[in-house]
Design a protein around this motif. Sequence first.
Motif, PDB file in Angstrom:
ATOM      1  N   THR A  57      34.817  49.640  39.289  1.00 10.13           N
ATOM      2  CA  THR A  57      34.578  50.326  40.625  1.00 10.13           C
ATOM      3  C   THR A  57      35.195  51.789  40.573  1.00 10.13           C
ATOM      4  O   THR A  57      34.589  52.698  41.316  1.00 10.13           O
ATOM      5  CB  THR A  57      35.124  49.245  41.935  1.00 10.13           C
ATOM      6  OG1 THR A  57      34.602  48.230  41.540  1.00 10.13           O
ATOM      7  CG2 THR A  57      34.761  49.869  43.106  1.00 10.13           C
ATOM      8  N   GLY A  67      26.534  53.904  41.042  1.00 13.68           N
ATOM      9  CA  GLY A  67      27.098  52.400  41.190  1.00 13.68           C
ATOM     10  C   GLY A  67      26.633  51.543  40.394  1.00 13.68           C
ATOM     11  O   GLY A  67      27.277  50.508  40.204  1.00 13.68           O
ATOM     12  N   ALA A  70      28.835  49.780  37.430  1.00 14.15           N
ATOM     13  CA  ALA A  70      29.903  48.728  37.946  1.00 14.15           C
ATOM     14  C   ALA A  70      29.287  47.251  38.013  1.00 14.15           C
ATOM     15  O   ALA A  70      29.926  46.191  37.933  1.00 14.15           O
ATOM     16  CB  ALA A  70      30.457  48.897  39.072  1.00 14.15           C
TER      17      ALA A  70
END
Length: 171
Positions: A57, A67, A70
């Motif tokens: 993260t 994103g 992750a």
Amino acid sequence: MNIYDAIKKRHSIRKYKPDPVPEDKLNRIMEAVRLAPSGKNGQPWRFILVRDAATKTALVPACKGQGFIAQADLVIVACANEGESYQNQGGYMKSWPLDIAIALDHLMLAAAAEGLGACWIGAFIEPEIKKILSIPDDLRVVGLTPLGWPDEDPKPKPRKPLNEIMFFEHL
Ligand SMILES: Cc1cc2nc3c(=O)[nH]c(=O)nc-3n(C[C@H](O)[C@H](O)[C@H](O)COP(=O)(O)O)c2cc1C
């Protein structure tokens, strides 16, 4: 799966299931990485495999908010030791960006052959990645990739036709 099938099957994957990458698959993929060629066989690479959720993260903003990295079981950070690379490629460059790119391509083709997904991440902020992973000054971050189970089956991206990029004898 033969090499041509793996090349056709590989696409950048930007959506992942959280399921873990089995150790036998990971070992085969990393063995394919280890066997990659490099300038003067310098093998200037180091690969950091990040599985810890909090660290993955933390890497997202360092990869400019991408994103999806992750979501995958692993984020692999490919680094180079400049000093271990061939210093005079073509009389004007060092081989380390090429060496690491070739190794990462081995990784991505092997991942495709294993039914796994990956995606080159070239949009990243090197000082931030180095800080998060305590990467020392003598290593450069060349690229990253998530590695995990695909949760999408993207259409192939267009490529230039061969007659625009291939020339016999002269341009
Ligand atoms: C050096 C390099 C850097 C890239 N950086 C990113 C990136 O930061 N984020 C991303 O989503 N894709 C990135 N890509 C993936 C490309 O967008 C992708 O390879 C290209 O659009 C062709 O699609 P395909 O890989 O599905 O064939 C990168 C690819 C390369 C080779």
